[in-house]
Write a protein that holds these residues in place. Sequence first.
Motif, PDB file in Angstrom:
ATOM      1  N   THR A   1     -55.772 -31.681   6.462  1.00 59.10           N
ATOM      2  CA  THR A   1     -57.322 -31.836   6.572  1.00 59.10           C
ATOM      3  C   THR A   1     -57.569 -32.055   8.758  1.00 59.10           C
ATOM      4  O   THR A   1     -58.601 -32.110   9.016  1.00 59.10           O
ATOM      5  CB  THR A   1     -58.212 -33.138   6.229  1.00 59.10           C
ATOM      6  OG1 THR A   1     -57.721 -34.489   6.248  1.00 59.10           O
ATOM      7  CG2 THR A   1     -58.427 -32.549   4.935  1.00 59.10           C
ATOM      8  N   GLY A   2     -56.475 -33.345   9.520  1.00 62.87           N
ATOM      9  CA  GLY A   2     -56.588 -33.217  10.212  1.00 62.87           C
ATOM     10  C   GLY A   2     -56.453 -32.130  11.602  1.00 62.87           C
ATOM     11  O   GLY A   2     -57.987 -32.204  12.445  1.00 62.87           O
ATOM     12  N   ALA A   3     -56.143 -30.764  10.592  1.00 57.06           N
ATOM     13  CA  ALA A   3     -56.564 -30.284  11.550  1.00 57.06           C
ATOM     14  C   ALA A   3     -58.253 -28.836  11.761  1.00 57.06           C
ATOM     15  O   ALA A   3     -58.011 -28.253  13.053  1.00 57.06           O
ATOM     16  CB  ALA A   3     -55.376 -28.746  11.065  1.00 57.06           C
TER      17      ALA A   3
ATOM     18  N   VAL B   1     -61.327 -28.934  19.270  1.00 54.62           N
ATOM     19  CA  VAL B   1     -61.101 -27.980  20.470  1.00 54.62           C
ATOM     20  C   VAL B   1     -61.728 -27.150  20.615  1.00 54.62           C
ATOM     21  O   VAL B   1     -62.895 -27.055  22.082  1.00 54.62           O
ATOM     22  CB  VAL B   1     -60.180 -27.102  20.006  1.00 54.62           C
ATOM     23  CG1 VAL B   1     -60.058 -26.142  20.579  1.00 54.62           C
ATOM     24  CG2 VAL B   1     -58.890 -28.150  20.592  1.00 54.62           C
ATOM     25  N   ASN B   2     -63.408 -26.731  20.458  1.00 55.50           N
ATOM     26  CA  ASN B   2     -64.203 -26.512  20.818  1.00 55.50           C
ATOM     27  C   ASN B   2     -65.583 -27.751  21.451  1.00 55.50           C
ATOM     28  O   ASN B   2     -65.836 -26.910  22.461  1.00 55.50           O
ATOM     29  CB  ASN B   2     -65.133 -26.256  19.251  1.00 55.50           C
ATOM     30  CG  ASN B   2     -66.290 -25.555  19.131  1.00 55.50           C
ATOM     31  OD1 ASN B   2     -66.378 -24.296  19.799  1.00 55.50           O
ATOM     32  ND2 ASN B   2     -67.111 -25.857  18.748  1.00 55.50           N
ATOM     33  N   ALA B   3     -65.395 -28.728  20.906  1.00 58.90           N
ATOM     34  CA  ALA B   3     -66.086 -29.299  21.979  1.00 58.90           C
ATOM     35  C   ALA B   3     -65.460 -29.333  23.323  1.00 58.90           C
ATOM     36  O   ALA B   3     -65.830 -29.453  24.044  1.00 58.90           O
ATOM     37  CB  ALA B   3     -66.324 -30.895  21.172  1.00 58.90           C
TER      38      ALA B   3
ATOM     39  N   ASN C   1     -67.637 -21.123  13.698  1.00 61.35           N
ATOM     40  CA  ASN C   1     -67.555 -21.150  12.360  1.00 61.35           C
ATOM     41  C   ASN C   1     -66.186 -21.762  12.528  1.00 61.35           C
ATOM     42  O   ASN C   1     -64.630 -20.594  12.857  1.00 61.35           O
ATOM     43  CB  ASN C   1     -67.238 -19.414  12.080  1.00 61.35           C
ATOM     44  CG  ASN C   1     -66.522 -18.635  11.238  1.00 61.35           C
ATOM     45  OD1 ASN C   1     -66.637 -19.470   9.822  1.00 61.35           O
ATOM     46  ND2 ASN C   1     -66.488 -17.658  10.536  1.00 61.35           N
ATOM     47  N   VAL C   2     -65.327 -22.601  11.638  1.00 67.52           N
ATOM     48  CA  VAL C   2     -64.294 -23.459  11.411  1.00 67.52           C
ATOM     49  C   VAL C   2     -63.913 -22.903   9.430  1.00 67.52           C
ATOM     50  O   VAL C   2     -64.519 -22.523   8.886  1.00 67.52           O
ATOM     51  CB  VAL C   2     -64.428 -24.659  11.273  1.00 67.52           C
ATOM     52  CG1 VAL C   2     -63.204 -24.920  11.186  1.00 67.52           C
ATOM     53  CG2 VAL C   2     -64.957 -25.268  12.654  1.00 67.52           C
ATOM     54  N   GLU C   3     -62.693 -21.934  10.338  1.00 71.12           N
ATOM     55  CA  GLU C   3     -62.279 -21.735   8.423  1.00 71.12           C
ATOM     56  C   GLU C   3     -60.855 -21.703   8.879  1.00 71.12           C
ATOM     57  O   GLU C   3     -59.867 -21.765   9.716  1.00 71.12           O
ATOM     58  CB  GLU C   3     -61.889 -19.589   9.109  1.00 71.12           C
ATOM     59  CG  GLU C   3     -63.259 -19.608   8.654  1.00 71.12           C
ATOM     60  CD  GLU C   3     -62.947 -17.711   8.717  1.00 71.12           C
ATOM     61  OE1 GLU C   3     -63.081 -16.940   8.100  1.00 71.12           O
ATOM     62  OE2 GLU C   3     -62.763 -17.429  10.256  1.00 71.12           O
TER      63      GLU C   3
ATOM     64  N   ARG D   1     -52.848 -28.629  18.352  1.00 65.49           N
ATOM     65  CA  ARG D   1     -51.353 -29.481  18.674  1.00 65.49           C
ATOM     66  C   ARG D   1     -51.675 -30.669  19.961  1.00 65.49           C
ATOM     67  O   ARG D   1     -50.640 -30.858  19.796  1.00 65.49           O
ATOM     68  CB  ARG D   1     -50.763 -29.181  18.250  1.00 65.49           C
ATOM     69  CG  ARG D   1     -50.862 -27.903  16.570  1.00 65.49           C
ATOM     70  CD  ARG D   1     -50.831 -29.282  15.173  1.00 65.49           C
ATOM     71  NE  ARG D   1     -50.738 -29.289  14.641  1.00 65.49           N
ATOM     72  CZ  ARG D   1     -51.885 -30.222  13.130  1.00 65.49           C
ATOM     73  NH1 ARG D   1     -51.899 -30.676  13.721  1.00 65.49           N
ATOM     74  NH2 ARG D   1     -52.352 -29.010  12.908  1.00 65.49           N
ATOM     75  N   THR D   2     -52.207 -30.018  20.666  1.00 64.88           N
ATOM     76  CA  THR D   2     -51.963 -31.012  22.155  1.00 64.88           C
ATOM     77  C   THR D   2     -52.627 -32.041  22.033  1.00 64.88           C
ATOM     78  O   THR D   2     -53.318 -32.408  21.791  1.00 64.88           O
ATOM     79  CB  THR D   2     -53.001 -30.138  23.322  1.00 64.88           C
ATOM     80  OG1 THR D   2     -54.164 -30.257  22.843  1.00 64.88           O
ATOM     81  CG2 THR D   2     -52.109 -28.569  23.401  1.00 64.88           C
ATOM     82  N   PRO D   3     -51.691 -33.129  22.989  1.00 65.93           N
ATOM     83  CA  PRO D   3     -52.132 -34.529  22.960  1.00 65.93           C
ATOM     84  C   PRO D   3     -53.444 -34.778  23.685  1.00 65.93           C
ATOM     85  O   PRO D   3     -54.491 -34.814  22.798  1.00 65.93           O
ATOM     86  CB  PRO D   3     -52.280 -34.878  23.829  1.00 65.93           C
ATOM     87  CG  PRO D   3     -50.804 -34.204  24.049  1.00 65.93           C
ATOM     88  CD  PRO D   3     -50.630 -32.958  23.934  1.00 65.93           C
ATOM     89  N   GLU D   4     -54.414 -33.017  24.528  1.00 62.83           N
ATOM     90  CA  GLU D   4     -55.672 -33.235  24.022  1.00 62.83           C
ATOM     91  C   GLU D   4     -57.064 -33.465  22.912  1.00 62.83           C
ATOM     92  O   GLU D   4     -57.533 -33.328  22.407  1.00 62.83           O
ATOM     93  CB  GLU D   4     -56.423 -32.485  25.554  1.00 62.83           C
ATOM     94  CG  GLU D   4     -55.797 -32.732  27.103  1.00 62.83           C
ATOM     95  CD  GLU D   4     -53.927 -32.263  26.748  1.00 62.83           C
ATOM     96  OE1 GLU D   4     -53.648 -31.271  26.312  1.00 62.83           O
ATOM     97  OE2 GLU D   4     -54.281 -33.172  27.307  1.00 62.83           O
ATOM     98  N   ALA D   5     -55.942 -32.019  22.736  1.00 64.41           N
ATOM     99  CA  ALA D   5     -56.705 -31.961  21.213  1.00 64.41           C
ATOM    100  C   ALA D   5     -57.130 -33.092  20.490  1.00 64.41           C
ATOM    101  O   ALA D   5     -57.787 -33.622  19.350  1.00 64.41           O
ATOM    102  CB  ALA D   5     -55.867 -30.820  20.416  1.00 64.41           C
ATOM    103  N   SER D   6     -55.518 -33.764  20.146  1.00 65.85           N
ATOM    104  CA  SER D   6     -55.666 -34.726  19.146  1.00 65.85           C
ATOM    105  C   SER D   6     -56.338 -36.261  19.675  1.00 65.85           C
ATOM    106  O   SER D   6     -57.133 -36.616  18.984  1.00 65.85           O
ATOM    107  CB  SER D   6     -54.541 -35.381  19.240  1.00 65.85           C
ATOM    108  OG  SER D   6     -53.245 -34.686  19.305  1.00 65.85           O
TER     109      SER D   6
END
Length: 223
Positions: free
Chosen positions: A32-34, A41-43, A65-67, A89-94
């Motif tokens: 669910t973290g994904a 990432v969208n933000a 739309n998140v699928e 998966r990048t540190p920024e996305a984390s």
Amino acid sequence: MINVAIDGPAGAGKSTIAKAAAKKLGFIYIDTGALYRTVGVNALRRGVNMESNEEIAATLTDTLNVELKFIDSQQRMFLNGEDVSEEIRTPEASMAASRVSAVPAVRAYLFDLQRNIAKENNCLMDGRDIGTVVLPDAQVKIFLTASAEVRAKRRYNELTQKGIQCGYDDVLSDMIKRDYDDSHRAIAPLKPAEDSVTVDTSNFTLEQSVEAVIKTIEDKINV
Ligand code: DC
């Protein structure tokens, strides 16, 4: 359906361990973290002020739309039709995921998606609030943890193996910050469910961790 909730801090090995355990049990595995990463990432792409709950909530439009799809039995994430499984998966996305996950509207937005998958499948679902909020009736709840140093070392190895440049000290300090933020936020903070079993993998190999998780599940289901 049999639902197994696996919660715990960043880098506890939840995804690797839960994936392997799910395979052995013939269950599907949901990370669910994904989902939070995809909203993060969208933000980031939209260039919103990540300090503003209102601006983050405003990214949850009708056109977002998140699928989550399974391709060759692997979970892949799609943002408005685009596969972002690597980008998340990048540190920024984390860090973005951790930020957006503290916004109530984001948690509400992702709630049904998680619940519906669990309703229709025998699954192991991992996250931070699965046993406490998303699947309070899960038959098995595991709190999977390890020391911050062990978790940072594992995450550092994982990132460098993927060719993502980073330093161990930065990974450790990011992890400590994320742990703090995730467990101190007002909504759905990271904490063990009252009826969860804690599995500490600090001194376990991957195989031992998988065995400990499977044994915990089998003990509960066979009771
Ligand atoms: O498990 P992960 O590192 O991919 O999660 C990314 C972020 O998403 C994490 O900092 C906290 C958040 N998260 C959450 O709040 N609730 C979940 N069920 C899963 C992740």
